[in-house]
Structures are given as C-alpha cells and as structure tokens.
Design a protein around this motif. Structure first.
Motif: not given
Length: 139
Positions: A7-12, A16-20
């Motif tokens: 879940m932490t990996r998914l949120l991270l 990252m995708v949202a920021g990009l």
C-alpha cells in the motif's frame, strides 16, 4: 524500497505520477499556472490568501518538521565536535544528511540560487495580478 508495504508503494507511486502529471500539464499548458493562481487573487484585495490566518498558521506549522530535522542534525554534529568521545544523539551520517539536505536544498539552492537568478516573476509580480513583470513558464 523493499521494506515498504504494498500500500505504501502504491501511494508513493501515485504521488510521483500525480506530481509528474502536474509538471507536464503546466509545461504543456502554462496558462494553468495563471488560472490556479487566479483562484487566490482579486482586484480589491490582491492575493487574499497571504492574509488568511489559517493559511498563515498552516505555513508556519509546515516549517516545524524542517526546522526540527535540520536543527537536530546540526545539534548532533555540533555535540560530536565538542564531545568527540561521547555517544551521538543521532547517527552521524543521519545527522549530516538532515543538516546538509535542509541547508543545501531549501536555503542555498532555492533561496540563494533559483529565486535570485532565475528571473521568473513570482505571481504577485506579474502583470496579470497587478504587478509590472511578465509571466514566464517554470521551464
């Protein structure tokens, strides 16, 4: 990374995708930057959000973790220099990382180098919001 839960990996990854996506959107359509800034500006009051007490309180609150980490790193390094044979309050590598990343990133890179020499007007300085400067995209 291997110690992170799925879940932490998914949120991270999602952040990252949202920021990009935001970076790409503002690079491709620079007017989005002005449009979002306009939500917080009126002809009568200027950037009203600068004077909003809750926003000011949140801005002050957001600085506390940085101050604690950088200050703690500097304190740990200083104590190790003064008392070399003592047990450090933080591992020295961690203390150096906190101190250097806090001082070199926000202080030196952003405030001394980028803001002073990039020549990109802050929203309050551009003509669209009552200033005299020209809007320039972030890139």
């Amino acid at each position: 990374m291997r110690d992170l839960t799925p879940m932490t990996r998914l949120l991270l990854a999602a952040f990252m995708v949202a920021g990009l996506a935001v970076a790409l959107l503002t690079a491709i359509v620079p007017g989005v930057d002005l449009a979002v800034s306009a939500w917080f500006w009126t002809h009568e009051t200027g950037f009203w959000i600068y004077r909003h007490p809750t926003v000011d309180w949140l801005r002050e609150l957001s600085m506390i973790p940085t101050i604690v980490l950088v200050g703690g790193g500097l304190l740990a390094l200083l104590l190790k220099v003064i008392f070399p044979s003592s047990q450090p309050i933080l591992p020295i590598r961690m203390a150096a990382f906190f101190a250097l990343s806090g001082l070199l990133g926000p202080v030196l890179l952003v405030n001394v180098v980028l803001k002073e020499h990039w020549e990109r007007g802050r929203p309050i300085h551009v003509a669209e919001f009552g200033g005299k400067g020209l809007f320039t995209p972030w890139w």
